[in-house]
Design a protein around this motif. Structure first.
Motif, PDB file in Angstrom:
ATOM      1  N   GLU A 193      -3.033   5.759   1.479  1.00  0.00           N
ATOM      2  CA  GLU A 193      -4.101   4.901   0.712  1.00  0.00           C
ATOM      3  C   GLU A 193      -4.984   4.443   2.000  1.00  0.00           C
ATOM      4  OE1 GLU A 193      -3.875   1.432  -2.538  1.00  0.00           O
ATOM      5  OE2 GLU A 193      -1.993   2.247  -1.637  1.00  0.00           O
ATOM      6  N   HIS A 194      -6.114   3.999   1.751  1.00  0.00           N
ATOM      7  CA  HIS A 194      -7.017   3.340   2.481  1.00  0.00           C
ATOM      8  C   HIS A 194      -6.514   2.161   3.161  1.00  0.00           C
ATOM      9  CE1 HIS A 194     -10.210   6.108   0.800  1.00  0.00           C
ATOM     10  NE2 HIS A 194     -10.159   6.384   2.063  1.00  0.00           N
TER      11      HIS A 194
ATOM     12  N   GLU B  36     -13.314  -0.178   4.416  1.00  0.00           N
ATOM     13  CA  GLU B  36     -12.101   0.535   3.922  1.00  0.00           C
ATOM     14  C   GLU B  36     -12.237   1.830   4.932  1.00  0.00           C
ATOM     15  OE1 GLU B  36     -11.792   1.483  -0.025  1.00  0.00           O
ATOM     16  OE2 GLU B  36     -11.269  -0.587  -0.664  1.00  0.00           O
TER      17      GLU B  36
ATOM     18  N   GLU C 250      -9.387   5.175   6.734  1.00  0.00           N
ATOM     19  CA  GLU C 250      -8.385   5.954   6.630  1.00  0.00           C
ATOM     20  C   GLU C 250      -7.855   6.091   8.142  1.00  0.00           C
ATOM     21  OE1 GLU C 250      -9.576   9.828   5.193  1.00  0.00           O
ATOM     22  OE2 GLU C 250     -10.714  10.145   6.754  1.00  0.00           O
TER      23      GLU C 250
ATOM     24  N   LYS D 187       0.740  -1.267  -0.031  1.00  0.00           N
ATOM     25  CA  LYS D 187       0.067  -0.047   0.097  1.00  0.00           C
ATOM     26  C   LYS D 187       0.955   1.258   0.006  1.00  0.00           C
ATOM     27  CE  LYS D 187      -4.075  -1.827   1.164  1.00  0.00           C
ATOM     28  NZ  LYS D 187      -5.455  -1.454   1.389  1.00  0.00           N
ATOM     29  N   LEU D 188       0.497   2.497  -0.605  1.00  0.00           N
ATOM     30  CA  LEU D 188       1.052   3.414  -0.489  1.00  0.00           C
ATOM     31  C   LEU D 188       0.558   4.305   0.695  1.00  0.00           C
ATOM     32  CD1 LEU D 188       0.411   4.446  -4.388  1.00  0.00           C
ATOM     33  CD2 LEU D 188       2.587   3.609  -3.361  1.00  0.00           C
TER      34      LEU D 188
END
Length: 113
Positions: free
Chosen positions: A71-72, A84, A86, A67-68
């Motif tokens: 990102e969620h 999903e 944050e 994951k970046l």
């Protein structure tokens, strides 16, 4: 002399099954499971590693995941992705804010991937 015993075999009778959860009595059936504990995991990301690389892990080693930043993250309950979210900070502790609920169809598709 051996006596032969006769056993009576009967078919078991079950009450008919119904679809869905009965809510005619004010949702009491659903309320009866409200206190059941489920394991909720927030999954930041995944990676695959060889055993030799895992054995080399020491404090300070950085392990990249798929994951970046920003990102969620996936919210997983009992092994199934259900939402999903944050990542946020509340009172100096990490927390999550739910941004999307995964539909039943999406959950089924993810299970087959």
């Amino acid at each position: 002399m051996i006596e032969k015993q006769t056993k009576r075999i009967q078919t078991v009778q079950f009450a008919p099954l119904t679809d869905g959860v009965k809510t005619g009595s004010g949702g009491k059936e659903l309320n009866s499971i409200e206190d059941v504990n489920l394991q909720l995991i927030v999954e930041l990301g995944k990676t695959s590693m060889k055993v030799r690389d895992i054995l080399k892990i020491q404090p300070g080693v950085v392990i990249p995941v798929d994951k970046l930043a920003g990102e969620h993250v996936d919210v997983v309950i009992n092994g199934s992705a259900v939402a999903e979210a944050e990542v946020v900070v509340v009172d100096e502790k990490f927390a999550i804010r739910i941004t999307d609920i995964v539909s039943k169809q999406e959950r089924e598709e993810r299970m087959h991937d």
